[in-house]
Design an enzyme around this catalytic site. Structure first.
Site, PDB file in Angstrom:
ATOM      1  N   ASN A  45       0.848  -1.187   0.000  1.00  0.00           N
ATOM      2  CA  ASN A  45       0.000   0.000   0.000  1.00  0.00           C
ATOM      3  C   ASN A  45       0.889   1.244   0.000  1.00  0.00           C
ATOM      4  O   ASN A  45       1.377   1.670   1.032  1.00  0.00           O
ATOM      5  CB  ASN A  45      -0.911  -0.011   1.231  1.00  0.00           C
ATOM      6  CG  ASN A  45      -1.980   1.065   1.165  1.00  0.00           C
ATOM      7  OD1 ASN A  45      -1.926   1.956   0.322  1.00  0.00           O
ATOM      8  ND2 ASN A  45      -2.963   0.973   2.047  1.00  0.00           N
TER       9      ASN A  45
ATOM     10  N   ASN B 148      -5.878   6.582  -1.328  1.00  0.00           N
ATOM     11  CA  ASN B 148      -6.808   6.033  -2.319  1.00  0.00           C
ATOM     12  C   ASN B 148      -7.406   4.698  -1.879  1.00  0.00           C
ATOM     13  O   ASN B 148      -8.018   3.987  -2.675  1.00  0.00           O
ATOM     14  CB  ASN B 148      -6.125   5.888  -3.687  1.00  0.00           C
ATOM     15  CG  ASN B 148      -5.003   4.847  -3.687  1.00  0.00           C
ATOM     16  OD1 ASN B 148      -4.789   4.136  -2.711  1.00  0.00           O
ATOM     17  ND2 ASN B 148      -4.274   4.781  -4.797  1.00  0.00           N
ATOM     18  N   ASP B 149      -7.262   4.364  -0.582  1.00  0.00           N
ATOM     19  CA  ASP B 149      -7.843   3.109  -0.097  1.00  0.00           C
ATOM     20  C   ASP B 149      -9.359   3.101  -0.265  1.00  0.00           C
ATOM     21  O   ASP B 149      -9.961   2.073  -0.580  1.00  0.00           O
ATOM     22  CB  ASP B 149      -7.491   2.892   1.376  1.00  0.00           C
ATOM     23  CG  ASP B 149      -6.011   2.576   1.575  1.00  0.00           C
ATOM     24  OD1 ASP B 149      -5.280   2.519   0.566  1.00  0.00           O
ATOM     25  OD2 ASP B 149      -5.600   2.399   2.735  1.00  0.00           O
TER      26      ASP B 149
ATOM     27  N   GLY C 145      -5.974  -2.387   0.208  1.00  0.00           N
ATOM     28  CA  GLY C 145      -5.318  -1.101   0.003  1.00  0.00           C
ATOM     29  C   GLY C 145      -4.079  -1.105  -0.854  1.00  0.00           C
ATOM     30  O   GLY C 145      -3.506  -0.042  -1.126  1.00  0.00           O
TER      31      GLY C 145
ATOM     32  N   ASP D 194      -1.676  -1.005  -4.058  1.00  0.00           N
ATOM     33  CA  ASP D 194      -1.893  -0.153  -5.233  1.00  0.00           C
ATOM     34  C   ASP D 194      -0.660  -0.095  -6.124  1.00  0.00           C
ATOM     35  O   ASP D 194       0.370  -0.733  -5.850  1.00  0.00           O
ATOM     36  CB  ASP D 194      -2.321   1.252  -4.801  1.00  0.00           C
ATOM     37  CG  ASP D 194      -1.428   1.838  -3.715  1.00  0.00           C
ATOM     38  OD1 ASP D 194      -0.210   1.557  -3.727  1.00  0.00           O
ATOM     39  OD2 ASP D 194      -1.944   2.584  -2.846  1.00  0.00           O
TER      40      ASP D 194
ATOM     41  N   ASP E  51      -7.078 -13.976 -19.435  1.00  0.00           N
ATOM     42  CA  ASP E  51      -7.846 -14.763 -18.481  1.00  0.00           C
ATOM     43  C   ASP E  51      -8.811 -15.692 -19.224  1.00  0.00           C
ATOM     44  O   ASP E  51      -9.380 -15.321 -20.250  1.00  0.00           O
ATOM     45  CB  ASP E  51      -8.630 -13.799 -17.578  1.00  0.00           C
ATOM     46  CG  ASP E  51      -9.439 -14.508 -16.524  1.00  0.00           C
ATOM     47  OD1 ASP E  51      -8.850 -15.206 -15.695  1.00  0.00           O
ATOM     48  OD2 ASP E  51     -10.680 -14.347 -16.527  1.00  0.00           O
TER      49      ASP E  51
ATOM     50  N   GLU F 201      -4.626 -18.450 -20.588  1.00  0.00           N
ATOM     51  CA  GLU F 201      -4.938 -19.378 -19.511  1.00  0.00           C
ATOM     52  C   GLU F 201      -5.931 -20.421 -20.016  1.00  0.00           C
ATOM     53  O   GLU F 201      -7.080 -20.114 -20.293  1.00  0.00           O
ATOM     54  CB  GLU F 201      -5.540 -18.638 -18.311  1.00  0.00           C
ATOM     55  CG  GLU F 201      -5.904 -19.577 -17.168  1.00  0.00           C
ATOM     56  CD  GLU F 201      -6.910 -18.991 -16.194  1.00  0.00           C
ATOM     57  OE1 GLU F 201      -6.901 -19.402 -15.025  1.00  0.00           O
ATOM     58  OE2 GLU F 201      -7.720 -18.136 -16.613  1.00  0.00           O
TER      59      GLU F 201
END
Length: 644
Positions: free
Chosen positions: A154, A159-160, A179, A181, A346, A375
């Site tokens: 974090n 910006n949490d 949190g 980032d 993905d 994947e």
């Protein structure tokens, strides 16, 4: 519910408002200028483009209230409009620009409604960075560090939580946002580099404006904006640049199969067929074999490809060509904008099969030396190999996918180490899996891994046995392929007692200001075993940096005998990188021995591989051996030798 870039909330001046139409009769000039200033009421995707692309056409998705019936013209700039298409929604218009004769410039496109009112759109065509088309993607000499951004570090406490986003930070909740980032990753690039990683793959960081469980990033609600709880587009671009300065590439995780249920499209679909199953939840069968089954019926194929993962992940219909263009251009936009060295896709096999060929071919046509890994979670190498370019197939499917995740090898390694040795168990599972490499177009370009973000950590899979962990990591960091290591694996992180993804993706110690007792970045508070594991990974990855030619070369292995599995990495005769190696430039082979039982190993057995006059230096302690020596190895050991 807060929404960003929402069509339904975008327009504050309604052009069809009768009062505005009345005023427009007397104040037409003023009305035009008002609408011309309302570009913020219209969203354009992609938000900019480049000249000099391999394919000169770009299709703009213009989203704004009642734009579908507008006529589009070029008010300023040298570009040609070749097509303008409206679908089912009144709020989307698809406009194709031909940039083949265009230079970098600021365009002005005018939308004219049937009532005569106008709105201008300013659109940038940019110059590409030098060498963009020739960018080199990640390869066998690299090592990938997989990060869950919310759980790594974090760097910005401010910006949490962000106004309007309901999923608030709660570090005590396994499924909450903790949190982490972009700033946290950027601040720890030195650690990642010192460990020996040369590529970073993060789980998706695009906006996920969902009510809960948004931290993982796989419920996209905006394909063109980084989630503000991770940072901003500008921060992501700066992070990529800083990583490049550290000699580290950035691989972006992209989701083509589905979106988050709070995406604007779920309020207003551009067309009625934009989402599979008429926009209603029908679960996928997950029967990927149906795509390859010569006896399959169409309903089984459709049940796999068109079904949704969960009700909060609507399944996209890529058979709609406008949606296909949107996804293709989005990928290219991020490669150009953020200077990416690769893409991880993905759930690669779940989208429409023909679309996957189109998407991948378009990107590889644009960037011939790039790398994309898909994947395909199957432990059957015949299924995974199908998707890799150059593989032999039962049909004429055109796959341009350079790489695929090697789930078969991951499963084989765990099986080998958790089972006793016999004629049909133990290391034979690894041997047989690698013996199936004839199925792949390029087995050395497969991404191999001990674990990832969707499965129990390797330390837990191996019963929290340090010796088994060492054997697994030694094998997977020295055999053929491109190794990927999940953050925390280097310090024996596990998930004992729970297979919940929120626990598997636990916080990396030291990534939060309150982590005063234990910090894996500095080594503070780590146990002796954790320090040893960290050093072991660093030593193994150091080989890729000092001897890249070995990892771009061949794999030669001996069938396992009595719990001993031996293999060599051999520099390709065609490589010219030997002279570039900073140390041990005479090394042409790497020898790896894994043994479960104590053994007196006669090196003469391998004389044909390294010659009678060769010497072997063990990486762990520097001890030198002759080719005629017999080496005593304790049980459950993993030894790596440089052959000179």
């Amino acid at each position: 519910m807060f929404k960003t870039n929402r069509v339904s909330n975008a327009i504050h001046l309604k052009r069809k408002n009768p009062l505005l139409l009345f005023l427009g009769c007397a104040l037409s000039l003023h009305t035009v200028s008002v609408f011309a200033s309302q570009q913020e009421d219209i969203n354009v995707y992609p938000p900019n483009w480049w000249v000099g692309m391999q394919r000169p056409e770009v299709e703009l998705m213009i989203a704004g209230e009642d734009v579908a019936d507008d006529k589009v013209s070029v008010a300023k700039g040298s570009v040609r409009i070749t097509k303008s298409t409206a679908l089912d929604s009144n709020n989307y218009l698809f406009v194709t620009l031909d940039t083949s004769a265009a230079k970098a410039q600021e365009l002005v496109l005018t939308l004219t409604d049937d009532d005569g009112s106008k709105r201008d759109i300013r659109y940038s065509l940019k110059m590409r960075k030098d060498g963009s088309a020739e960018r080199k993607g990640f390869g066998p000499e690299d090592a990938i560090y997989l990060i869950t951004p919310d759980r790594f570090a974090n760097g910005n406490l401010n910006n949490d939580n962000v106004d309007g986003y309901k999923d608030k930070a709660d570090r005590s909740f396994k499924g909450g946002r903790h949190g982490g980032d972009i700033k946290g990753i950027a601040e720890n690039l030195d650690y990642i580099k010192e460990m020996g990683f040369t590529q970073i793959w993060t789980m998706p960081m695009l906006e996920n404006a969902m009510e809960k469980y948004s931290y993982h990033g796989y419920s996209t609600t905006d394909y063109y904006n980084i989630d503000p709880r991770f940072g901003s587009n500008q921060e992501f671009i700066a992070f990529s640049q800083k990583a490049d300065e550290h000699g580290i590439g950035v691989i972006m995780d992209m989701v083509l199969n589905h979106i988050g249920s709070n995406h604007a499209w779920m309020e207003d679909m551009p067309s009625s067929d934009w989402i599979n199953n008429h926009g209603k939840f029908v679960g996928t069968t997950h029967k990927r074999e149906s795509l390859h089954d010569p006896h399959a019926i169409e309903s089984d194929v459709k049940g796999f490809s068109d079904g949704w993962f969960v009700p909060t992940m609507p399944d996209l219909n890529q058979r709609n060509q406008h949606l296909a263009n949107y996804l293709i251009q989005n990928a290219i936009w991020w490669v150009e904008t953020a200077n990416l060295s690769g893409i991880r896709v993905d759930t690669y096999s779940y989208p429409d099969k023909a679309f996957l060929s189109q998407w991948t071919n378009r990107i590889m046509d644009e960037y011939p030396k790039f790398n994309i890994v898909g994947e395909e979670w199957s432990v059957n190498p015949a299924i995974t190999a199908y998707w890799q370019a150059g593989s032999q197939r039962h049909d004429n499917y055109d796959s341009a996918l350079p790489s695929v995740m090697d789930f078969p090898l991951q499963a084989a390694v765990v099986e080998a180490l958790n089972n006793d040795e016999s004629w049909n168990s133990g290391f034979i599972s690894v041997y047989e899996t690698l013996a199936s490499d004839f199925l792949y177009g390029d087995p050395n370009n497969l991404v191999i891994f001990p674990d990832n973000h969707d499965m129990s950590r390797i330390y837990t899979q191996l019963g929290h046995d340090k010796e088994k962990w060492n054997m697994a990591m030694t094998l997977l960091l020295t055999t053929r392929g491109i190794p990927q290591v999940f953050y925390g694996t280097e310090i024996l992180m596990g998930n004992e007692g729970s297979d919940d993804h929120g626990i598997i993706r636990s916080d990396f110690p030291g990534g939060w200001p309150s982590d005063s007792a234990k910090n894996a970045f500095t080594g503070k508070g780590l146990s002796d075993d954790e320090r040893w594991a960290q050093d072991r990974i660093k030593a193994l990855l150091g080989l890729r940096q000092s001897h890249p030619e070995l990892f771009k070369g061949e794999l030669k292995h001996y069938a396992p005998v009595d719990g001993v599995y031996t293999y060599f990495r051999v520099a390709s005769e065609s490589t010219d990188s030997l002279a570039e190696s900073p140390a041990d430039s005479s090394a042409k082979k790497l020898m790896v021995v894994l043994n479960k039982e104590p053994v007196d190993l006669k090196l003469t057995k391998y004389a044909k591989m390294f010659g009678a006059n060769a010497s072997l230096r063990r990486v762990s302690d520097g001890e030198i051996f002759k080719a005629s020596d017999t080496i005593s190895l304790p049980a459950m050991s993993a030894n790596v030798f440089i052959v000179q």
